[in-house]
Write a protein that holds these residues in place. Sequence first.
Motif, mmCIF file in Angstrom:
data_model
loop_
_atom_site.group_PDB
_atom_site.id
_atom_site.type_symbol
_atom_site.label_atom_id
_atom_site.label_comp_id
_atom_site.label_asym_id
_atom_site.label_seq_id
_atom_site.Cartn_x
_atom_site.Cartn_y
_atom_site.Cartn_z
ATOM 1 N N VAL A 57 -4.313 8.621 -13.403
ATOM 2 C CA VAL A 57 -3.690 7.698 -13.089
ATOM 3 C C VAL A 57 -3.056 7.408 -11.520
ATOM 4 C CG1 VAL A 57 -1.841 6.489 -14.513
ATOM 5 C CG2 VAL A 57 -2.424 7.484 -15.681
ATOM 6 N N GLY A 58 -2.543 8.418 -11.344
ATOM 7 C CA GLY A 58 -2.371 8.214 -10.301
ATOM 8 C C GLY A 58 -3.729 8.096 -8.638
ATOM 9 N N ALA A 59 -5.003 9.457 -9.075
ATOM 10 C CA ALA A 59 -5.639 8.684 -7.969
ATOM 11 C C ALA A 59 -6.490 7.681 -7.887
ATOM 12 C CB ALA A 59 -6.803 10.125 -8.288
ATOM 13 N N PRO A 60 -6.719 6.868 -9.384
ATOM 14 C CA PRO A 60 -7.272 5.814 -9.698
ATOM 15 C C PRO A 60 -6.626 4.492 -8.975
ATOM 16 C CG PRO A 60 -7.952 6.752 -11.335
ATOM 17 C CD PRO A 60 -6.394 8.193 -10.359
ATOM 18 N N LEU A 61 -5.014 5.209 -8.924
ATOM 19 C CA LEU A 61 -4.449 3.863 -8.753
ATOM 20 C C LEU A 61 -4.160 3.588 -6.994
ATOM 21 C CD1 LEU A 61 -1.067 3.711 -11.266
ATOM 22 C CD2 LEU A 61 -2.528 2.207 -10.114
ATOM 23 N N ARG A 62 -4.161 4.695 -6.140
ATOM 24 C CA ARG A 62 -4.329 4.600 -5.629
ATOM 25 C C ARG A 62 -5.802 4.428 -4.240
ATOM 26 N NH1 ARG A 62 -1.857 10.959 -4.485
ATOM 27 N NH2 ARG A 62 0.218 10.527 -3.612
ATOM 28 N N GLY A 63 -6.398 5.241 -4.704
ATOM 29 C CA GLY A 63 -7.991 4.289 -4.452
ATOM 30 C C GLY A 63 -8.358 2.402 -4.506
ATOM 31 N N LEU A 64 -7.174 1.910 -6.307
ATOM 32 C CA LEU A 64 -7.682 0.483 -5.551
ATOM 33 C C LEU A 64 -6.772 -0.202 -5.288
ATOM 34 C CD1 LEU A 64 -7.466 0.155 -10.248
ATOM 35 C CD2 LEU A 64 -9.213 -0.256 -7.908
ATOM 36 N N ALA A 65 -5.203 1.178 -5.033
ATOM 37 C CA ALA A 65 -4.237 0.274 -3.086
ATOM 38 C C ALA A 65 -5.427 0.106 -2.399
ATOM 39 C CB ALA A 65 -3.257 0.988 -3.971
ATOM 40 N N ILE A 66 -6.154 1.530 -1.863
ATOM 41 C CA ILE A 66 -6.462 1.680 -0.562
ATOM 42 C C ILE A 66 -7.439 -0.113 -0.362
ATOM 43 C CG2 ILE A 66 -7.764 2.620 0.370
ATOM 44 C CD1 ILE A 66 -5.954 5.057 -0.576
ATOM 45 N N LEU A 74 0.879 -0.858 0.071
ATOM 46 C CA LEU A 74 -0.282 -0.053 -0.168
ATOM 47 C C LEU A 74 0.841 1.293 -0.077
ATOM 48 C CD1 LEU A 74 -3.208 1.273 0.808
ATOM 49 C CD2 LEU A 74 -2.147 1.243 2.858
ATOM 50 N N VAL A 75 2.070 1.446 0.726
ATOM 51 C CA VAL A 75 2.412 2.413 0.752
ATOM 52 C C VAL A 75 3.157 2.823 -0.313
ATOM 53 C CG1 VAL A 75 5.005 3.378 2.346
ATOM 54 C CG2 VAL A 75 3.015 2.267 3.332
ATOM 55 N N PHE A 76 4.050 1.522 -0.641
ATOM 56 C CA PHE A 76 4.402 1.902 -2.428
ATOM 57 C C PHE A 76 3.790 2.576 -3.119
ATOM 58 C CE2 PHE A 76 7.894 -1.128 -1.408
ATOM 59 C CZ PHE A 76 9.231 -0.402 -1.959
ATOM 60 N N ILE A 77 2.737 2.000 -3.379
ATOM 61 C CA ILE A 77 1.708 2.431 -4.328
ATOM 62 C C ILE A 77 1.019 4.066 -3.682
ATOM 63 C CG2 ILE A 77 -0.668 2.146 -5.546
ATOM 64 C CD1 ILE A 77 -0.042 -0.764 -4.984
ATOM 65 N N VAL A 78 1.039 3.638 -2.625
ATOM 66 C CA VAL A 78 0.388 5.452 -2.395
ATOM 67 C C VAL A 78 1.592 6.465 -2.336
ATOM 68 C CG1 VAL A 78 -0.428 6.524 -0.598
ATOM 69 C CG2 VAL A 78 -1.551 4.391 -1.168
ATOM 70 N N VAL A 79 2.447 6.322 -1.986
ATOM 71 C CA VAL A 79 3.711 7.654 -1.940
ATOM 72 C C VAL A 79 4.189 7.488 -3.621
ATOM 73 C CG1 VAL A 79 6.022 8.252 -1.651
ATOM 74 C CG2 VAL A 79 4.585 6.789 0.018
ATOM 75 N N ASN A 80 4.397 6.654 -4.245
ATOM 76 C CA ASN A 80 4.951 6.883 -5.135
ATOM 77 C C ASN A 80 3.980 7.312 -6.856
ATOM 78 O OD1 ASN A 80 7.577 6.327 -5.823
ATOM 79 N ND2 ASN A 80 6.904 4.599 -4.353
ATOM 80 N N ALA A 81 2.121 6.916 -5.846
ATOM 81 C CA ALA A 81 1.317 7.561 -7.564
ATOM 82 C C ALA A 81 0.665 8.316 -7.629
ATOM 83 C CB ALA A 81 -0.181 6.486 -7.247
ATOM 84 N N GLY A 82 1.705 9.130 -6.587
ATOM 85 C CA GLY A 82 1.972 10.838 -6.351
ATOM 86 C C GLY A 82 2.576 11.390 -7.420
ATOM 87 N N ALA A 83 3.394 10.630 -7.771
ATOM 88 C CA ALA A 83 4.963 11.482 -9.051
ATOM 89 C C ALA A 83 3.835 10.977 -10.496
ATOM 90 C CB ALA A 83 5.747 10.854 -9.126
ATOM 91 N N LEU A 84 2.965 10.598 -10.664
ATOM 92 C CA LEU A 84 2.015 9.961 -11.894
ATOM 93 C C LEU A 84 0.861 10.670 -12.355
ATOM 94 C CD1 LEU A 84 1.608 6.710 -11.013
ATOM 95 C CD2 LEU A 84 3.858 6.955 -12.373
ATOM 96 N N PRO A 85 0.685 11.326 -13.603
ATOM 97 C CA PRO A 85 -0.783 11.970 -13.321
ATOM 98 C C PRO A 85 -1.642 11.803 -12.683
ATOM 99 C CG PRO A 85 0.555 11.504 -15.819
ATOM 100 C CD PRO A 85 0.504 10.589 -14.692
ATOM 101 N N THR A 86 -2.508 13.188 -12.521
ATOM 102 C CA THR A 86 -3.250 12.339 -11.408
ATOM 103 C C THR A 86 -4.298 11.608 -12.199
ATOM 104 O OG1 THR A 86 -3.368 14.653 -10.803
ATOM 105 C CG2 THR A 86 -5.353 14.186 -10.288
#
Length: 192
Positions: A34-43, A20-32
Amino acid sequence: MFRHLLPVALSRYIGGIFGLVFIVVNAGALPTNVGAPLRGLAIAAFAGLFVVLRRGRAPRPTDTAPQTADAAPRTGFGRRYWLVVAAEVVIGLAGFVAINSLLHAPRATVAWIALVVGLHFFGLAAVWALPPLRWLGAGMSACGAVGLALCAYGSSQATIAAVAGVGPGVLLLGSVWWGVLGNTERRGALTG
């Protein structure tokens, strides 16, 4: 006889948290977008994992074939486990110093973390006698090594974060879910 179930569940929580930490922290560097849905899926994946582990989805003693003490996975957190973790911390910190102070390449930090965490799974595979951990170690190490190469070639932070941050997070969460859904206590847990 079933002492190993607690350490297996704990190792799954640990793997899930780090995924979870790997995804949430690093998805912030991606375009919103892409990053926001990835964070939501990880959570969501971690929340589901938490619920499944809390409900004790792991097989009950009646679900598995009788095991001898020798056949039970050795996933305890004894001295050998802590030696692997200590080596991981020392090597990780030495790399941080080199990356930031000597190489002045802080973008490589996430790739270094993925590489070191991946390599630590090889140690855990030996300590716990769980060969499947080598697959997770190989995948995470490869993500880290590719991330370091991407840094050396001047790739964008988003690319590095996707390969060396989000990729290992997906591998960790996926391996924990594989272990839970595949009842891998019989074959060996895939996280540590």
